[in-house]
Write a protein that holds these residues in place. Structure first.
Motif, PDB file in Angstrom:
ATOM      1  N   LEU A 142       0.794  -1.268  -0.035  1.00 45.15           N
ATOM      2  CA  LEU A 142      -0.127   0.054   0.065  1.00 45.15           C
ATOM      3  C   LEU A 142       0.944   1.395   0.147  1.00 45.15           C
ATOM      4  O   LEU A 142       0.491   2.246  -0.549  1.00 45.15           O
ATOM      5  CB  LEU A 142      -0.828   0.009   1.210  1.00 45.15           C
ATOM      6  N   VAL A 143       1.993   1.232   0.623  1.00 48.03           N
ATOM      7  CA  VAL A 143       3.079   2.319   0.847  1.00 48.03           C
ATOM      8  C   VAL A 143       3.428   2.576  -0.574  1.00 48.03           C
ATOM      9  O   VAL A 143       3.620   3.880  -1.017  1.00 48.03           O
ATOM     10  CB  VAL A 143       3.970   2.309   1.946  1.00 48.03           C
ATOM     11  N   ASP A 144       3.902   1.616  -1.137  1.00 47.77           N
ATOM     12  CA  ASP A 144       4.547   1.756  -2.608  1.00 47.77           C
ATOM     13  C   ASP A 144       3.401   2.349  -3.441  1.00 47.77           C
ATOM     14  O   ASP A 144       3.814   3.106  -4.185  1.00 47.77           O
ATOM     15  CB  ASP A 144       4.844   0.394  -2.956  1.00 47.77           C
ATOM     16  N   ARG A 145       2.340   1.923  -3.408  1.00 47.16           N
ATOM     17  CA  ARG A 145       1.261   2.510  -4.303  1.00 47.16           C
ATOM     18  C   ARG A 145       0.983   3.781  -4.050  1.00 47.16           C
ATOM     19  O   ARG A 145       0.734   4.648  -5.031  1.00 47.16           O
ATOM     20  CB  ARG A 145      -0.060   1.569  -4.104  1.00 47.16           C
ATOM     21  N   LEU A 146       0.824   4.383  -2.838  1.00 45.18           N
ATOM     22  CA  LEU A 146       0.666   5.655  -2.331  1.00 45.18           C
ATOM     23  C   LEU A 146       1.606   6.465  -3.099  1.00 45.18           C
ATOM     24  O   LEU A 146       1.561   7.626  -3.377  1.00 45.18           O
ATOM     25  CB  LEU A 146       0.473   5.700  -1.042  1.00 45.18           C
ATOM     26  N   LYS A 147       3.061   5.923  -2.964  1.00 46.07           N
ATOM     27  CA  LYS A 147       3.957   6.870  -3.341  1.00 46.07           C
ATOM     28  C   LYS A 147       4.031   7.275  -4.808  1.00 46.07           C
ATOM     29  O   LYS A 147       4.468   8.052  -5.385  1.00 46.07           O
ATOM     30  CB  LYS A 147       5.527   6.333  -2.853  1.00 46.07           C
ATOM     31  N   LEU A 148       3.910   5.874  -5.563  1.00 45.31           N
ATOM     32  CA  LEU A 148       3.642   6.204  -6.991  1.00 45.31           C
ATOM     33  C   LEU A 148       2.741   7.069  -7.372  1.00 45.31           C
ATOM     34  O   LEU A 148       2.536   7.904  -8.233  1.00 45.31           O
ATOM     35  CB  LEU A 148       3.632   4.632  -7.524  1.00 45.31           C
ATOM     36  N   LEU A 149       1.442   6.964  -6.552  1.00 45.07           N
ATOM     37  CA  LEU A 149       0.226   7.802  -6.808  1.00 45.07           C
ATOM     38  C   LEU A 149       0.642   9.142  -6.696  1.00 45.07           C
ATOM     39  O   LEU A 149       0.156  10.065  -7.667  1.00 45.07           O
ATOM     40  CB  LEU A 149      -1.117   7.263  -6.085  1.00 45.07           C
ATOM     41  N   LEU A 150       1.400   9.541  -5.626  1.00 43.93           N
ATOM     42  CA  LEU A 150       1.723  11.072  -5.286  1.00 43.93           C
ATOM     43  C   LEU A 150       2.558  11.450  -6.356  1.00 43.93           C
ATOM     44  O   LEU A 150       2.570  12.559  -6.674  1.00 43.93           O
ATOM     45  CB  LEU A 150       2.244  11.015  -3.814  1.00 43.93           C
ATOM     46  N   GLY A 151       3.625  10.575  -6.552  1.00 41.30           N
ATOM     47  CA  GLY A 151       4.360  10.965  -7.733  1.00 41.30           C
ATOM     48  C   GLY A 151       3.840  11.069  -9.095  1.00 41.30           C
ATOM     49  O   GLY A 151       4.074  12.226  -9.861  1.00 41.30           O
ATOM     50  N   ALA A 152       2.691  10.536  -9.358  1.00 36.51           N
ATOM     51  CA  ALA A 152       2.074  10.796 -10.563  1.00 36.51           C
ATOM     52  C   ALA A 152       1.056  11.843 -10.585  1.00 36.51           C
ATOM     53  O   ALA A 152       1.070  12.682 -11.647  1.00 36.51           O
ATOM     54  CB  ALA A 152       1.204   9.494 -11.025  1.00 36.51           C
ATOM     55  N   ARG A 153       0.708  12.046  -9.244  1.00 35.64           N
ATOM     56  CA  ARG A 153      -0.018  13.402  -9.176  1.00 35.64           C
ATOM     57  C   ARG A 153       0.624  14.667  -9.335  1.00 35.64           C
ATOM     58  O   ARG A 153       0.097  15.708  -9.887  1.00 35.64           O
ATOM     59  CB  ARG A 153      -0.758  13.486  -7.719  1.00 35.64           C
ATOM     60  N   TRP A 154       1.926  14.691  -8.653  1.00 33.56           N
ATOM     61  CA  TRP A 154       2.810  15.972  -8.947  1.00 33.56           C
ATOM     62  C   TRP A 154       3.660  16.206 -10.113  1.00 33.56           C
ATOM     63  O   TRP A 154       4.274  17.077 -10.032  1.00 33.56           O
ATOM     64  CB  TRP A 154       3.550  16.184  -7.574  1.00 33.56           C
ATOM     65  N   LEU A 155       3.945  14.953 -10.621  1.00 31.57           N
ATOM     66  CA  LEU A 155       4.723  14.897 -11.840  1.00 31.57           C
ATOM     67  C   LEU A 155       4.079  14.860 -13.204  1.00 31.57           C
ATOM     68  O   LEU A 155       3.430  14.009 -13.368  1.00 31.57           O
ATOM     69  CB  LEU A 155       5.722  13.539 -11.489  1.00 31.57           C
ATOM     70  N   PRO A 156       4.334  15.947 -13.835  1.00 29.38           N
ATOM     71  CA  PRO A 156       3.471  15.937 -15.223  1.00 29.38           C
ATOM     72  C   PRO A 156       4.084  14.818 -16.029  1.00 29.38           C
ATOM     73  O   PRO A 156       3.048  14.399 -16.918  1.00 29.38           O
ATOM     74  CB  PRO A 156       4.007  17.506 -15.837  1.00 29.38           C
ATOM     75  N   SER A 157       5.134  14.564 -16.153  1.00 28.54           N
ATOM     76  CA  SER A 157       5.786  13.455 -16.964  1.00 28.54           C
ATOM     77  C   SER A 157       5.871  11.924 -16.339  1.00 28.54           C
ATOM     78  O   SER A 157       6.748  11.458 -16.579  1.00 28.54           O
ATOM     79  CB  SER A 157       7.109  13.788 -17.479  1.00 28.54           C
ATOM     80  N   TRP A 158       4.782  11.898 -15.470  1.00 28.84           N
ATOM     81  CA  TRP A 158       4.662  10.504 -14.817  1.00 28.84           C
ATOM     82  C   TRP A 158       4.878   9.347 -15.553  1.00 28.84           C
ATOM     83  O   TRP A 158       5.162   8.513 -15.225  1.00 28.84           O
ATOM     84  CB  TRP A 158       3.756  10.586 -13.660  1.00 28.84           C
ATOM     85  N   ARG A 159       4.031   9.265 -16.892  1.00 30.40           N
ATOM     86  CA  ARG A 159       4.162   8.296 -17.674  1.00 30.40           C
ATOM     87  C   ARG A 159       5.644   7.715 -18.105  1.00 30.40           C
ATOM     88  O   ARG A 159       5.634   6.485 -18.332  1.00 30.40           O
ATOM     89  CB  ARG A 159       3.178   8.376 -18.895  1.00 30.40           C
ATOM     90  N   ARG A 160       6.422   8.558 -18.072  1.00 28.37           N
ATOM     91  CA  ARG A 160       7.828   8.128 -18.598  1.00 28.37           C
ATOM     92  C   ARG A 160       8.563   7.729 -17.433  1.00 28.37           C
ATOM     93  O   ARG A 160       9.405   7.034 -17.291  1.00 28.37           O
ATOM     94  CB  ARG A 160       8.589   9.389 -19.443  1.00 28.37           C
ATOM     95  N   ALA A 161       8.172   8.286 -16.216  1.00 30.70           N
ATOM     96  CA  ALA A 161       9.124   7.925 -15.209  1.00 30.70           C
ATOM     97  C   ALA A 161       8.783   6.673 -14.273  1.00 30.70           C
ATOM     98  O   ALA A 161       9.435   5.922 -13.748  1.00 30.70           O
ATOM     99  CB  ALA A 161       8.898   9.355 -14.116  1.00 30.70           C
ATOM    100  N   ILE A 162       7.296   6.449 -14.323  1.00 30.26           N
ATOM    101  CA  ILE A 162       6.762   5.108 -13.689  1.00 30.26           C
ATOM    102  C   ILE A 162       6.820   3.944 -14.655  1.00 30.26           C
ATOM    103  O   ILE A 162       5.850   3.928 -15.393  1.00 30.26           O
ATOM    104  CB  ILE A 162       5.390   5.347 -12.943  1.00 30.26           C
ATOM    105  N   ILE A 163       7.726   3.033 -14.446  1.00 26.62           N
ATOM    106  CA  ILE A 163       7.722   2.078 -15.294  1.00 26.62           C
ATOM    107  C   ILE A 163       7.356   0.654 -14.784  1.00 26.62           C
ATOM    108  O   ILE A 163       7.340  -0.398 -15.529  1.00 26.62           O
ATOM    109  CB  ILE A 163       9.416   1.917 -16.077  1.00 26.62           C
ATOM    110  N   LEU A 164       7.181   0.511 -13.413  1.00 31.29           N
ATOM    111  CA  LEU A 164       6.885  -0.665 -12.961  1.00 31.29           C
ATOM    112  C   LEU A 164       5.366  -1.093 -13.063  1.00 31.29           C
ATOM    113  O   LEU A 164       5.271  -2.293 -13.316  1.00 31.29           O
ATOM    114  CB  LEU A 164       6.959  -0.738 -11.158  1.00 31.29           C
ATOM    115  N   VAL A 165       4.876  -0.312 -13.554  1.00 32.63           N
ATOM    116  CA  VAL A 165       3.249  -0.599 -13.633  1.00 32.63           C
ATOM    117  C   VAL A 165       2.898   0.274 -14.839  1.00 32.63           C
ATOM    118  O   VAL A 165       3.620   1.141 -15.382  1.00 32.63           O
ATOM    119  CB  VAL A 165       2.236  -0.234 -12.337  1.00 32.63           C
ATOM    120  N   GLN A 166       1.866  -0.220 -15.476  1.00 33.29           N
ATOM    121  CA  GLN A 166       1.077   0.402 -16.660  1.00 33.29           C
ATOM    122  C   GLN A 166       0.593   1.755 -16.089  1.00 33.29           C
ATOM    123  O   GLN A 166      -0.102   1.751 -15.086  1.00 33.29           O
ATOM    124  CB  GLN A 166       0.232  -0.425 -17.243  1.00 33.29           C
TER     125      GLN A 166
END
Length: 141
Positions: free
Chosen positions: A72-96
């Motif tokens: 859950l903590v991992d998912r929350l960190k990735l969600l927050l990163g996706a929320r604050w990072l405009p280019s999150w689709r290039r940065a997050i590669i672990l999940v679709q």
């Protein structure tokens, strides 16, 4: 007519530069050159956030298992990163990207379900309600 913001124009220029470089130069060299050019005009906040998301992904991948599970903590960190990072689709590669969006929607559903659930009425409040109804039934005076 409303003019586009500076950040939108910057993103359009960066995307255009990336497309141009990917067509002109060989793949591997163009990717590195474009990445350096794009990073040169990005804000410090955006670079720090992307770095944090990438570090977290590396930490998840370093866990001792063939296919590391996201807690859950991992998912929350990735969600927050996706929320604050405009280019999150290039940065997050672990999940679709669809998975991240699904987590986000599920979180909103959980939040609103919790907010709209019926609340329990205390016995004291119930007695007051019954007293008011009784007084109203007997008459105004």
């Amino acid at each position: 007519m409303r003019l586009p913001s500076v950040s939108r124009i910057r993103i359009w220029v960066l995307v255009g530069m990336e497309r141009l470089w990917s067509q002109l130069a060989p793949r591997r060299q163009a990717g590195e050159i474009v990445a350096v050019a794009v990073d040169a005009v990005r804000s410090r906040r955006e670079l720090v956030l992307e770095n944090a998301v990438l570090r977290h992904q590396v930490n998840v991948l370093r866990r001792h298992s063939k296919r590391p599970k996201l807690h859950l903590v991992d998912r929350l960190k990735l969600l927050l990163g996706a929320r604050w990072l405009p280019s999150w689709r290039r940065a997050i590669i672990l999940v679709q990207p669809e998975t991240v969006l699904r987590w986000h929607r599920a979180g909103f559903r959980r939040f609103w379900r919790r907010r709209s659930r019926p609340r329990k009425i205390s016995p004291l409040l119930r007695e007051t309600i019954n007293l008011i109804r009784d007084m109203a039934a007997r008459g105004r005076l």
